[in-house]
Design an enzyme around this catalytic site. Sequence first.
Site, mmCIF file in Angstrom:
data_model
loop_
_atom_site.group_PDB
_atom_site.id
_atom_site.type_symbol
_atom_site.label_atom_id
_atom_site.label_comp_id
_atom_site.label_asym_id
_atom_site.label_seq_id
_atom_site.Cartn_x
_atom_site.Cartn_y
_atom_site.Cartn_z
ATOM 1 N N ASP A 218 0.863 -1.180 0.000
ATOM 2 C CA ASP A 218 0.000 0.000 0.000
ATOM 3 C C ASP A 218 0.901 1.232 0.000
ATOM 4 O OD1 ASP A 218 -2.401 1.757 0.533
ATOM 5 O OD2 ASP A 218 -3.304 -0.193 0.928
ATOM 6 N N HIS A 292 -2.857 3.135 -4.555
ATOM 7 C CA HIS A 292 -2.285 2.648 -3.300
ATOM 8 C C HIS A 292 -0.856 2.132 -3.496
ATOM 9 C CE1 HIS A 292 -5.801 2.965 -0.648
ATOM 10 N NE2 HIS A 292 -6.526 2.626 -1.701
ATOM 11 N N GLU A 370 -9.865 2.625 -5.546
ATOM 12 C CA GLU A 370 -9.568 4.016 -5.190
ATOM 13 C C GLU A 370 -8.392 4.623 -5.953
ATOM 14 O OE1 GLU A 370 -11.257 3.915 -0.613
ATOM 15 O OE2 GLU A 370 -9.134 3.570 -0.936
#
Length: 652
Positions: A218, A292, A370
């Site tokens: 991440d 990420h 995202e």
Amino acid sequence: MKFILPFVFLTLTTSAFAQTKDGERESVNAAASHLNTEIAIIPEPVSIDKKGGHFTLPENVLIYANKPLEVKQSTTFLQERIATATGYYVGTTTVSAHNGTTIKLLLTEKTDALIGSEGYRLSVTPYQIIITANQPAGIFYGVQSLLQLLPKEIESKETVKDISWKIPCADITDYPRLKWRGMMFDVVRHFFTKDEVKQFIDNMVRYKYNLLHFHLTDDEGWRIEIKGYPKLTEVGAWNVKRTGSFGAFIPPKPDEARDYGGFYTQEDIKELIAYAKERFVDIMPEVDVPGHSLAAIASYPELSCTPDAVNYKVRSGERIMDWSRGAPPIALVDNTLCPANEKVYVFLDTVVSQLAQLFPFQYIHMGGDEAPHNFWEKNPAITDLMKREGLKTMPEVQGYFERRLEKIVNKYGKKMMAWDEVLEGKIEQSTAIMNWRSTKYGKQAAQTKHEVVMSPAEFVYLDYMQGDAISEPKVYASLRLSKVYEFEPVPEGVDPKYILGGQGNLWTEQIYNIRQVEYMVWPRAFAIAESVWSPKEKKNWNNFIARTEQHFKRLDEADTKYSKAVYDPIFNVRRSGDKNLLVTLNTEIEGLDIYYSFDNSEPDRFYPKYKEPLVVPIDASLLKVITYRGKEPVGRMLTMPVDELNKRAGKK
């Protein structure tokens, strides 16, 4: 994965408790009265036929297995658990008819069609215990149920003396509803050691989970060794230690030490996989791309579309996204791998090839959630890619990336799984979907014939607060146990064959140590376990709570931390016609009394008992509440500022 409205603290409570067949609620006291507290198995078995009498463990316990090599894991597990807590001798015998045989572990000679590959039959008589299954996994799950029939002291890590180790006689038939029963563990936002991951697995299997979703990369770290890309762990695994409210930390200064973090070598990974396999748990790795990915980009800036990436550092918890417009967010730094950069696909080929070699599990999770698009929107290389490939939108750009990535995953004999955002980019039907944003996206995926794992945030995000925001570190939203128990992994209107199963997800932005991991997982993971294992028609909130309270005692014996937020009152506030604040209090568990004060003192059972909505006195500054069952306090003392009540009630 983050909740898309981080500045709005939603309270996800429930008003729909499990109903009896005639539609009326049972009281918890009634549920407790018809529940034999000796038999409080979680998840609830398919059937339990309680018999009279007990079996008492002798001081010399002998275990017989008709196929000892195939059930060695279960035999060893059972020996260790019984011997540790009882101090008894626990050995094995190769003679089925041995007079001293205590427990028999029997694999069937002829397949028992009802119980399938993971089910079992458990029979306890006054004279012997027999667990029968078609496959070794079923024996293992039968052992878990057997241990839950023993007194709570069986969970002790030390010998417990002066106790009669009695087991109630019963015949149990049990098998899982769904094959995918998972827990996701984020070891990126905060690193957890190999031994702590093993501890997490040990706690999972007690409740028949069989899949560890291992979130390994991440913005805050890259946690797995990849040969040929040493900077991923030399640089990408480390950031600056910060404590407090994640996402709002002061940006690190150049001279601050980047020594907080860690990673797993490939040998560590092999050890964890072997450890999990002995407990019938598969491990699915997740490498989260194209978003990420700041830790990878800080290690290898050439993987970015953005020239300024050469100055990027692994995130330590400072703000890097603007979530004011929801998802996808507006990136303040470009944390995406570049879909127009061929070096990215060479990099991912190497990563996936090593993941495929390390992890036997058939799926590899490649993220996809995202991913911000604002840096892509102004990048010439992305513009050229769109013209060349006929792509019209940024989701289609990501779809191009996902299709290329899936070909890499397939090349190494694996199936690709991704978060549900990838549905927006014309992905292949063969991409398996993990649903998180809302149940409707899981339904959409299943209806378009994708394989789906259900893990919607509104029901199974275990990083969310467990009670009121005044009682927990603020994280996005509150998710109470009763809401988790409503989780239905097979949505109405879909063909169940496309639902692989469900799982709970534990993101660790605000979780700094393994004790807090336990606190956030339990007891909510009991509810998820029951949703994915037990028959849908057997779910009953009051019965579940009665069993959960028995398991609180077991967690105490095991020194496992857990939350008692289920005992806390729920606050509802409004303004009356004369603008006074009116506070309504209720509880998830029926049969509790609530006592309160407005005078800043600590209420107990001699204080006023809550009976009707409270009018907040004009000059009061605090409302304090606590719950009791009879004469015993069960909930936490909660202090609610009147200023907070005013905010929740809205403008005067």
